[in-house]
Design an enzyme around this catalytic site. Structure first.
Site, PDB file in Angstrom:
ATOM      1  N   ARG A 198     -36.187  57.773 -99.989  1.00  0.00           N
ATOM      2  CA  ARG A 198     -37.009  57.299 -98.784  1.00  0.00           C
ATOM      3  C   ARG A 198     -36.410  56.125 -97.912  1.00  0.00           C
ATOM      4  NH1 ARG A 198     -42.145  55.156-101.427  1.00  0.00           N
ATOM      5  NH2 ARG A 198     -43.017  54.918 -99.168  1.00  0.00           N
ATOM      6  N   SER A 212     -37.986  53.514 -96.517  1.00  0.00           N
ATOM      7  CA  SER A 212     -38.316  52.116 -96.475  1.00  0.00           C
ATOM      8  C   SER A 212     -37.335  50.914 -96.910  1.00  0.00           C
ATOM      9  CB  SER A 212     -39.617  52.046 -97.316  1.00  0.00           C
ATOM     10  OG  SER A 212     -39.112  52.211 -98.941  1.00  0.00           O
ATOM     11  N   ASP A 218     -44.078  57.188-108.752  1.00  0.00           N
ATOM     12  CA  ASP A 218     -44.606  58.155-107.923  1.00  0.00           C
ATOM     13  C   ASP A 218     -44.261  59.411-108.237  1.00  0.00           C
ATOM     14  OD1 ASP A 218     -44.891  56.147-105.882  1.00  0.00           O
ATOM     15  OD2 ASP A 218     -42.969  56.347-105.294  1.00  0.00           O
ATOM     16  N   THR A 226     -55.850  46.666-101.687  1.00  0.00           N
ATOM     17  CA  THR A 226     -54.989  47.672-102.518  1.00  0.00           C
ATOM     18  C   THR A 226     -54.897  49.149-102.228  1.00  0.00           C
ATOM     19  OG1 THR A 226     -54.386  48.240-104.844  1.00  0.00           O
ATOM     20  CG2 THR A 226     -56.794  47.625-104.148  1.00  0.00           C
ATOM     21  N   SER A 278     -54.307  51.134-104.374  1.00  0.00           N
ATOM     22  CA  SER A 278     -54.340  51.883-105.771  1.00  0.00           C
ATOM     23  C   SER A 278     -55.834  51.860-106.429  1.00  0.00           C
ATOM     24  CB  SER A 278     -53.497  51.205-106.675  1.00  0.00           C
ATOM     25  OG  SER A 278     -53.843  51.671-108.111  1.00  0.00           O
ATOM     26  N   LEU A 279     -56.396  52.987-106.675  1.00  0.00           N
ATOM     27  CA  LEU A 279     -57.569  53.158-107.448  1.00  0.00           C
ATOM     28  C   LEU A 279     -57.503  52.602-108.783  1.00  0.00           C
ATOM     29  CD1 LEU A 279     -58.731  56.848-106.762  1.00  0.00           C
ATOM     30  CD2 LEU A 279     -59.656  54.723-105.567  1.00  0.00           C
ATOM     31  N   GLY A 282     -49.050  51.116 -96.325  1.00  0.00           N
ATOM     32  CA  GLY A 282     -47.869  50.879 -95.403  1.00  0.00           C
ATOM     33  C   GLY A 282     -46.806  50.077 -96.366  1.00  0.00           C
ATOM     34  N   ASN A 283     -45.708  49.591 -95.937  1.00  0.00           N
ATOM     35  CA  ASN A 283     -44.582  49.333 -96.789  1.00  0.00           C
ATOM     36  C   ASN A 283     -45.007  47.663 -97.095  1.00  0.00           C
ATOM     37  OD1 ASN A 283     -43.982  47.707 -94.493  1.00  0.00           O
ATOM     38  ND2 ASN A 283     -42.453  49.343 -93.757  1.00  0.00           N
ATOM     39  N   ARG A 334     -47.770  45.072 -95.254  1.00  0.00           N
ATOM     40  CA  ARG A 334     -48.884  44.691 -96.181  1.00  0.00           C
ATOM     41  C   ARG A 334     -49.322  43.096 -96.264  1.00  0.00           C
ATOM     42  NH1 ARG A 334     -49.347  48.819-101.326  1.00  0.00           N
ATOM     43  NH2 ARG A 334     -47.496  49.453-100.505  1.00  0.00           N
ATOM     44  N   CYS A 372     -52.998  60.059-108.726  1.00  0.00           N
ATOM     45  CA  CYS A 372     -53.273  58.928-107.894  1.00  0.00           C
ATOM     46  C   CYS A 372     -54.771  59.028-107.434  1.00  0.00           C
ATOM     47  CB  CYS A 372     -52.542  58.891-106.723  1.00  0.00           C
ATOM     48  SG  CYS A 372     -50.954  58.216-106.830  1.00  0.00           S
TER      49      CYS A 372
END
Length: 316
Positions: free
Chosen positions: A9, A11, A86, A129, A131-132, A152-153, A157, A244
């Site tokens: 990626r 980023s 991921d 966050t 993430s759940l 976002g990256n 954040r 996720c």
């Protein structure tokens, strides 16, 4: 001289950790007399393009790897560097995990604008966050906190936090360490408070299953204790068919003294399934020598306590 094209990626974090992998592989090539050079190719994934929707609503696991995996299958790249968290449980036919390097810090990190610990956050503080899993465990520990999705990256954040949009945010400690921003961390959340994502802190080096040259090179880069731990965690994930879209966490450790029965090093795995609102949080642990069997065992213990119903409700 062979040119090895590495997909990643684009980023800052992805490029940084890919650069670190390439440096280590270059040293291995020099040590073993392997004549090759590396070329990094940036690839945009669906997860990079869609930033205004929560991960759980966009599709979850695979968002940050599918386009890179397609480049591998098409022969456009020779290997790919992913964050292990991921990676979906099932890989496309023809692709394999060629190496799992030594793991970075697997914990989640709390970054705040004032409070020094999670307990010090004021009543009703707003925490960001994506993430759940983090949200569920945070709400379980502090039901009074307000949780809001932030995508976002890393730098974007952190900027939202600095601009006052949040009182605190949660990020993976490993990413902050790799990019050299560990001084931004206010506190580390222990696994007892916030169990990491499956594979968090570890990297996945993916290649084609029939590429003997790459498999031979990457085999020299493998860190076996990390690989064993990740296998147990991913086995747990596969048994629960998680992604996720549901709050699932797992962390496996290998006994430091390498205590072992005939089956190999002793692993201890803790797994978690929680409701999205954090009201229900189930955890189970077990130890064993077989990572795949251990992952199934912990998952089955949670299923026996109703984890399957929690997961079904979360997916609705």
């Amino acid at each position: 001289m062979r040119t090895i094209v590495v997909g990643t990626r684009q980023s800052a974090l992805a490029l940084t950790q890919t650069g670190q992998v390439v440096e280590q592989l270059e040293r291995l090539c020099a040590e073993h007399g392997i004549d090759c050079r590396f070329e990094i190719r940036k690839i945009v994934t669906k997860g990079d393009r869609i930033l205004d929707v929560t991960l759980s609503k966009v599709g979850g696991k695979g968002l940050f790897v599918k386009e890179i995996e397609q480049a591998l299958l098409d022969g456009d790249i020779d290997m790919a560097v992913h964050s292990m968290k991921d990676m979906p449980f099932e890989l496309p036919e023809g692709l394999v995990i060629g190496a799992v390097p030594k793991r970075e810090d697997p914990r989640d990190a709390l970054i705040t604008r004032g409070a020094k610990t999670l307990d010090e956050l004021p009543q009703g503080a707003l925490v960001g966050t994506s993430s759940l899993r983090r949200a569920s465990q945070l709400q379980h520990a502090r039901p009074d906190l307000a949780i809001e999705s932030v995508r976002g990256n890393i730098d974007s954040r952190l900027r939202k936090l600095e601009e006052g949009n949040f009182d605190a945010i949660l990020l993976a400690a490993a990413g902050l360490h790799r990019i050299g921003w560990q001084d931004r961390i206010t506190a580390y959340l222990p696994p007892e408070t916030c169990l990491p994502a499956v594979g968090q802190g570890a990297l996945c080096i993916e290649c084609r299953g029939g590429d003997d040259f790459m498999l031979g090179l990457l085999g020299k880069y493998q860190h076996e204790p990390t690989a064993l731990a990740v296998r147990a965690e991913r086995s747990f994930l596969g048994r629960l068919q998680g992604g996720c879209q549901v709050p699932i966490g797992a962390y496996a450790s290998v006994a430091s003294d390498e205590r072992a029965a005939e089956g190999g090093p002793l692993l201890t795995l803790t797994g978690m399934v929680g409701s999205v609102d954090g009201r229900t949080l189930l955890k189970e642990s077990a130890s064993g020598n077989d990572p795949e069997a251990l992952g199934h065992l912990v998952a089955d213990k949670l299923i026996a306590r109703g984890a399957d119903r929690i997961l079904a409700e979360a997916k609705e």
